[in-house]
Design a protein around this motif. Structure first.
Motif, PDB file in Angstrom:
ATOM      1  N   CYS A 111      19.984  13.504  -8.825  1.00 25.15           N
ATOM      2  CA  CYS A 111      20.769  13.003 -10.018  1.00 25.15           C
ATOM      3  C   CYS A 111      21.095  13.952 -10.797  1.00 25.15           C
ATOM      4  O   CYS A 111      20.603  15.089 -11.127  1.00 25.15           O
ATOM      5  CB  CYS A 111      20.598  11.908 -10.442  1.00 25.15           C
ATOM      6  SG  CYS A 111      21.780  11.564 -11.002  1.00 25.15           S
ATOM      7  N   SER A 112      22.753  14.551 -10.806  1.00 22.49           N
ATOM      8  CA  SER A 112      22.744  15.615 -12.041  1.00 22.49           C
ATOM      9  C   SER A 112      23.256  15.368 -13.362  1.00 22.49           C
ATOM     10  O   SER A 112      23.697  15.338 -14.175  1.00 22.49           O
ATOM     11  CB  SER A 112      24.353  16.203 -11.386  1.00 22.49           C
ATOM     12  OG  SER A 112      25.381  15.644 -11.563  1.00 22.49           O
ATOM     13  N   THR A 113      22.519  14.150 -13.965  1.00 17.73           N
ATOM     14  CA  THR A 113      22.608  13.268 -14.976  1.00 17.73           C
ATOM     15  C   THR A 113      20.939  13.079 -15.719  1.00 17.73           C
ATOM     16  O   THR A 113      20.448  12.673 -16.104  1.00 17.73           O
ATOM     17  CB  THR A 113      22.961  12.367 -15.145  1.00 17.73           C
ATOM     18  OG1 THR A 113      22.594  11.232 -14.351  1.00 17.73           O
ATOM     19  CG2 THR A 113      24.628  11.890 -14.472  1.00 17.73           C
ATOM     20  N   PRO A 114      20.375  14.926 -16.681  1.00 12.59           N
ATOM     21  CA  PRO A 114      18.855  14.424 -16.570  1.00 12.59           C
ATOM     22  C   PRO A 114      18.932  14.149 -17.743  1.00 12.59           C
ATOM     23  O   PRO A 114      17.672  13.488 -17.661  1.00 12.59           O
ATOM     24  CB  PRO A 114      19.032  16.261 -16.962  1.00 12.59           C
ATOM     25  CG  PRO A 114      20.094  16.895 -16.806  1.00 12.59           C
ATOM     26  CD  PRO A 114      21.379  16.178 -16.159  1.00 12.59           C
ATOM     27  N   ALA A 115      20.290  13.596 -18.693  1.00 14.38           N
ATOM     28  CA  ALA A 115      19.641  12.654 -20.336  1.00 14.38           C
ATOM     29  C   ALA A 115      19.178  10.789 -19.177  1.00 14.38           C
ATOM     30  O   ALA A 115      18.169  10.784 -19.947  1.00 14.38           O
ATOM     31  CB  ALA A 115      20.773  12.691 -21.242  1.00 14.38           C
ATOM     32  N   LEU A 116      20.223  10.978 -18.487  1.00 17.36           N
ATOM     33  CA  LEU A 116      19.907   9.686 -18.211  1.00 17.36           C
ATOM     34  C   LEU A 116      18.556   9.062 -17.179  1.00 17.36           C
ATOM     35  O   LEU A 116      17.620   8.582 -17.315  1.00 17.36           O
ATOM     36  CB  LEU A 116      20.519   9.273 -17.059  1.00 17.36           C
ATOM     37  CG  LEU A 116      20.916   7.372 -16.787  1.00 17.36           C
ATOM     38  CD1 LEU A 116      20.898   7.081 -17.845  1.00 17.36           C
ATOM     39  CD2 LEU A 116      22.802   7.441 -15.405  1.00 17.36           C
ATOM     40  N   ALA A 117      18.342  10.117 -16.218  1.00 14.43           N
ATOM     41  CA  ALA A 117      17.309  10.543 -15.716  1.00 14.43           C
ATOM     42  C   ALA A 117      15.972  10.270 -16.487  1.00 14.43           C
ATOM     43  O   ALA A 117      15.001   9.748 -15.687  1.00 14.43           O
ATOM     44  CB  ALA A 117      16.745  11.907 -14.192  1.00 14.43           C
ATOM     45  N   SER A 118      16.572  11.022 -17.190  1.00 14.41           N
ATOM     46  CA  SER A 118      14.783  10.700 -18.830  1.00 14.41           C
ATOM     47  C   SER A 118      14.632   9.540 -19.151  1.00 14.41           C
ATOM     48  O   SER A 118      13.681   9.093 -19.615  1.00 14.41           O
ATOM     49  CB  SER A 118      15.122  12.339 -19.962  1.00 14.41           C
ATOM     50  OG  SER A 118      15.384  13.085 -19.121  1.00 14.41           O
ATOM     51  N   LEU A 119      15.701   8.751 -19.651  1.00 14.07           N
ATOM     52  CA  LEU A 119      15.855   7.580 -19.862  1.00 14.07           C
ATOM     53  C   LEU A 119      15.257   6.696 -18.886  1.00 14.07           C
ATOM     54  O   LEU A 119      14.464   5.400 -19.597  1.00 14.07           O
ATOM     55  CB  LEU A 119      17.276   7.215 -20.248  1.00 14.07           C
ATOM     56  CG  LEU A 119      17.690   6.058 -21.052  1.00 14.07           C
ATOM     57  CD1 LEU A 119      16.287   6.384 -22.619  1.00 14.07           C
ATOM     58  CD2 LEU A 119      18.841   5.280 -21.229  1.00 14.07           C
ATOM     59  N   ALA A 120      15.693   6.669 -18.078  1.00 12.00           N
ATOM     60  CA  ALA A 120      14.726   5.931 -16.609  1.00 12.00           C
ATOM     61  C   ALA A 120      13.387   5.936 -16.387  1.00 12.00           C
ATOM     62  O   ALA A 120      12.751   4.834 -16.180  1.00 12.00           O
ATOM     63  CB  ALA A 120      15.428   6.648 -15.024  1.00 12.00           C
ATOM     64  N   ARG A 121      12.772   7.410 -16.535  1.00 10.63           N
ATOM     65  CA  ARG A 121      11.423   7.522 -16.749  1.00 10.63           C
ATOM     66  C   ARG A 121      10.565   7.244 -17.866  1.00 10.63           C
ATOM     67  O   ARG A 121       9.574   6.508 -17.603  1.00 10.63           O
ATOM     68  CB  ARG A 121      11.504   9.286 -16.681  1.00 10.63           C
ATOM     69  CG  ARG A 121      11.513   9.606 -15.045  1.00 10.63           C
ATOM     70  CD  ARG A 121      10.617  11.376 -14.970  1.00 10.63           C
ATOM     71  NE  ARG A 121      10.923  12.476 -15.593  1.00 10.63           N
ATOM     72  CZ  ARG A 121      12.520  12.847 -15.741  1.00 10.63           C
ATOM     73  NH1 ARG A 121      13.327  12.458 -14.816  1.00 10.63           N
ATOM     74  NH2 ARG A 121      13.510  13.742 -16.386  1.00 10.63           N
ATOM     75  N   LEU A 122      11.413   7.081 -19.070  1.00 12.21           N
ATOM     76  CA  LEU A 122      10.454   6.519 -20.318  1.00 12.21           C
ATOM     77  C   LEU A 122      10.832   4.819 -19.841  1.00 12.21           C
ATOM     78  O   LEU A 122       9.773   4.441 -19.707  1.00 12.21           O
ATOM     79  CB  LEU A 122      11.926   6.508 -21.739  1.00 12.21           C
ATOM     80  CG  LEU A 122      11.236   6.212 -22.108  1.00 12.21           C
ATOM     81  CD1 LEU A 122      10.298   6.745 -23.012  1.00 12.21           C
ATOM     82  CD2 LEU A 122      12.761   6.056 -23.539  1.00 12.21           C
ATOM     83  N   PHE A 123      12.038   4.576 -19.458  1.00 12.31           N
ATOM     84  CA  PHE A 123      11.267   2.473 -19.601  1.00 12.31           C
ATOM     85  C   PHE A 123      10.832   2.484 -18.571  1.00 12.31           C
ATOM     86  O   PHE A 123       9.657   1.529 -18.075  1.00 12.31           O
ATOM     87  CB  PHE A 123      13.154   2.471 -18.559  1.00 12.31           C
ATOM     88  CG  PHE A 123      13.991   1.981 -19.195  1.00 12.31           C
ATOM     89  CD1 PHE A 123      13.857   2.314 -20.625  1.00 12.31           C
ATOM     90  CD2 PHE A 123      15.205   2.523 -19.608  1.00 12.31           C
ATOM     91  CE1 PHE A 123      14.793   2.586 -21.952  1.00 12.31           C
ATOM     92  CE2 PHE A 123      16.834   2.665 -20.223  1.00 12.31           C
ATOM     93  CZ  PHE A 123      16.065   2.226 -21.691  1.00 12.31           C
ATOM     94  N   ALA A 124      10.284   3.400 -17.424  1.00 13.03           N
ATOM     95  CA  ALA A 124       9.241   3.359 -16.269  1.00 13.03           C
ATOM     96  C   ALA A 124       8.020   3.405 -16.417  1.00 13.03           C
ATOM     97  O   ALA A 124       6.791   3.515 -16.186  1.00 13.03           O
ATOM     98  CB  ALA A 124       9.987   3.781 -15.055  1.00 13.03           C
TER      99      ALA A 124
END
Length: 143
Positions: free
Chosen positions: A49-62
């Motif tokens: 995924c080329s949206t690192p901010a969204l990927a960071s948010l997903a990792r936080l939620f998980a």
């Protein structure tokens, strides 16, 4: 990166929604069949995924720490590692009515609103945290 979304509408909501983004953002989906189905539905390679901010948010939620915080605040008990994550876009006339998410073993469901960073958010626009107790007779805001 452009995310594909399809229009969805029922008596409770009307918006455009993506497929489950968790596997595409590098969040592990438990179970072999679930993982394969999620990869196919997301239209991308897991973790690609080329949206690192969204990927960071997903990792936080998980994360375990976030699950523990949610369990403590809501007093709902231990949470599983499963995370479902999608994006919605509300166009003019779009809406989401108040409802309960009684879906399988789901204990917590929430919406994280992202606004235009160049515009100041106003409380009158909605989106504030509201907790609803399991006992309908309890005062609003009581976990």
């Amino acid at each position: 990166e452009k995310l594909n979304a399809v229009e969805k509408e029922t008596d409770l909501f009307r918006f455009f929604q993506t497929s489950d983004l968790a596997p595409r953002l590098g969040v592990e989906v438990k179970g072999k069949k679930k993982r394969k189905k999620a990869q196919e539905a997301s239209g991308g390679t897991p973790g690609a995924c080329s949206t690192p901010a969204l990927a960071s948010l997903a990792r936080l939620f998980a994360s375990e720490a976030y699950r523990e915080l949610c369990a403590e605040v809501t007093e709902c008990g231990e949470l599983t590692e499963r995370v479902d994550l999608s994006a919605q876009v509300y166009t003019q006339g779009g809406h989401l009515l108040c409802h309960d998410d009684v879906i399988g073993t789901r204990k917590i469901s929430f919406i994280y609103y992202l606004t235009d960073p160049s515009e100041e958010w106003e409380a009158s626009e909605g989106g504030a945290l509201e907790l609803y107790p399991p006992d309908a007779a309890a005062p609003r805001g009581t976990p």
